[in-house]
Design an enzyme around this catalytic site. Structure first.
Site, short mmCIF file in Angstrom:
data_model
loop_
_atom_site.label_atom_id
_atom_site.label_comp_id
_atom_site.label_asym_id
_atom_site.label_seq_id
_atom_site.Cartn_x
_atom_site.Cartn_y
_atom_site.Cartn_z
N GLY A 53 0.86 -1.36 0.05
CA GLY A 53 0.00 -0.10 0.03
C GLY A 53 0.88 1.38 -0.03
N TRP A 55 2.10 3.01 -2.31
CA TRP A 55 1.61 3.82 -3.60
C TRP A 55 0.48 4.60 -3.02
CZ3 TRP A 55 2.43 2.92 -9.57
CH2 TRP A 55 3.71 2.89 -9.69
N ASP A 76 -5.82 -5.50 -4.62
CA ASP A 76 -4.71 -6.43 -4.74
C ASP A 76 -5.44 -7.62 -4.24
OD1 ASP A 76 -1.41 -5.84 -4.62
OD2 ASP A 76 -2.08 -7.97 -3.87
N ASP A 92 -8.73 -9.91 -7.98
CA ASP A 92 -7.76 -10.08 -9.14
C ASP A 92 -8.26 -9.03 -10.01
OD1 ASP A 92 -6.43 -11.13 -11.33
OD2 ASP A 92 -6.74 -13.09 -10.75
N ASP A 117 1.40 -1.04 -10.12
CA ASP A 117 2.96 -1.45 -9.68
C ASP A 117 2.74 -3.04 -9.75
OD1 ASP A 117 5.39 -1.17 -9.03
OD2 ASP A 117 4.95 -1.03 -6.94
N LYS A 157 4.17 -0.48 -14.20
CA LYS A 157 5.28 -1.05 -14.15
C LYS A 157 5.45 -1.90 -15.63
CE LYS A 157 6.73 -3.59 -10.54
NZ LYS A 157 7.62 -3.10 -9.69
N1 SAM Z 1 2.77 -0.61 -5.14
C1 SAM Z 1 2.87 -1.47 -4.15
C2 SAM Z 1 3.41 -0.55 -2.85
O1 SAM Z 1 3.79 0.55 -3.22
O2 SAM Z 1 3.23 -0.97 -1.60
C3 SAM Z 1 3.69 -2.66 -4.34
C4 SAM Z 1 3.15 -3.62 -5.36
S1 SAM Z 1 3.86 -5.21 -5.40
C5 SAM Z 1 5.49 -4.78 -6.05
C6 SAM Z 1 3.06 -6.01 -6.45
C7 SAM Z 1 1.76 -6.63 -6.26
O3 SAM Z 1 0.97 -6.98 -7.48
C8 SAM Z 1 1.60 -7.78 -5.16
O4 SAM Z 1 0.85 -7.19 -3.94
C9 SAM Z 1 0.81 -8.68 -6.02
O5 SAM Z 1 -0.38 -9.17 -4.96
C10 SAM Z 1 -0.10 -7.83 -7.11
N2 SAM Z 1 -0.44 -8.77 -7.76
C11 SAM Z 1 -0.05 -9.51 -8.83
N3 SAM Z 1 -0.84 -9.89 -9.76
C12 SAM Z 1 -2.25 -9.36 -9.45
C13 SAM Z 1 -3.51 -9.45 -9.88
N4 SAM Z 1 -3.79 -10.62 -10.84
N5 SAM Z 1 -4.53 -8.82 -9.40
C14 SAM Z 1 -4.35 -8.10 -8.20
N6 SAM Z 1 -2.85 -7.91 -7.71
C15 SAM Z 1 -1.91 -8.59 -8.16
#
Ligand code: SAM
Length: 294
Positions: A53, A55, A76, A92, A117, A157
């Site tokens: 969280g 961002w 997420d 999702d 992200d 990203k």
């Molecule tokens: N921006 C976040 C922060 O600043 O705290 C960090 C994000 S982290 C690098 C990547 C996130 O992408 C993970 O928490 C993962 O659960 C989520 N993610 C990956 N595939 C996803 C999907 N299909 N639906 C929702 N979230 C997804």
């Protein structure tokens, strides 16, 4: 790696804890915002793939002066701890149920900006990681086409792998302004960058739909997404380029501590993950080693 060692080797991890961010990635959005003024004047924001969280924390802080008129929705797969001014949705981003939920939370209005992200669990096999990341980016774009207002922005990203020019072309179909940006806080050693897309303008006849993968759509007679040539977009390095380098090891004690004879204290993370996927594996390992030792 222990917390003190990580504090020493990762300056942005250390700074995130000092200023109350849940993750070092907060600095990437701050530096992108500084360069592209992404959050200036926006009221409705969607943060895709948002856990833990940081961002959303940045967005919430930037919009704090207009809390009563703004709405921030964070999504997420993982559960997130509450963030002031942010509505959390666990789900999702490829699911139409999630898209419908966000539309409902915005009372049918469209978002000014969607950020993502998102990252899959990396395998270390570069081709697979790049492919899965590109699919996640297209999924983020797909749900964005449901949520974003015309003229709105999309930030995500991206891994600058060998097929990145094809992704640029696909984004160009929906946005006239596409830039690839590398914030100072993103490691030089990483192929990670961020795509900043402005001026959302879908092709005539485009109907947003989550049930079909984006690449299946055909517009008019052309298969537009597959037919476009690969293209190159501007690349921008952003953030204070003489600022902290994420690939450098910094001493824990600074001059002021040396003068005052105080020593560095390691801080706990701002927010521990709730129910992380690795917890089940750690529990299973503990049960297994208990069984072996009894
Ligand atoms: N921006 C976040 C922060 O600043 O705290 C960090 C994000 S982290 C690098 C990547 C996130 O992408 C993970 O928490 C993962 O659960 C989520 N993610 C990956 N595939 C996803 C999907 N299909 N639906 C929702 N979230 C997804």
């Amino acid at each position: 790696m222990g917390r003190a060692a990580k504090d020493k080797r990762d300056i942005y991890y250390r700074k995130a804890k000092e200023v109350g961010f849940r993750a070092r990635s907060a600095f990437k959005l701050l530096q992108l915002d500084e360069e592209f003024k992404l959050l200036e004047g926006v009221n409705r924001v969607v943060d895709l793939c948002a856990a833990p969280g940081s961002w959303s924390q940045v967005i919430s802080r930037q919009l704090a002066d207009r809390r009563d008129q703004s709405k921030i929705v964070a999504v997420d797969l993982q559960e997130m701890a509450p963030i002031e001014g942010v509505t959390l949705v666990q789900g999702d981003i490829t699911s139409s149920v999630v898209a419908d939920k966000i539309v409902q939370l915005f009372d049918g209005q469209k978002a000014d900006i969607v950020v993502s992200d998102g990252a899959p669990d990396v395998t270390g096999l570069h081709d697979i990681d790049e492919y899965v990341q590109s699919q996640l980016l297209l999924s983020a774009l797909n749900i964005t086409t449901v949520l974003l207002r015309p003229g709105g922005s999309f930030v995500a990203k991206i891994f600058r792998g060998k097929d990145v020019t094809l992704l640029y072309s696909q984004l160009k179909i929906f946005f006239p302004f596409v830039t690839c940006a590398k914030p100072k806080s993103s490691r030089n050693s990483s192929i990670e960058s961020f795509i900043v897309c402005k001026g959302y303008c879908p092709p005539a006849g485009y109907i947003p739909c989550l049930d079909k993968p984006l690449l299946d759509f055909k517009y008019g007679q052309d298969d537009a997404l597959l037919g476009y040539n690969r293209c190159i977009v501007p690349f921008v390095a952003c953030g204070d380029l003489s600022g902290y380098d994420p690939d450098t090891v910094y001493a824990l004690e600074d001059e002021s501590m040396e003068e005052s004879g105080t020593s560095y204290t390691t801080r706990a993370p701002v927010q521990a993950p709730i129910n992380p996927p690795y917890k089940a594996a750690l529990d299973a390992k503990r049960i297994h080693s208990n069984a072996l030792s009894s």
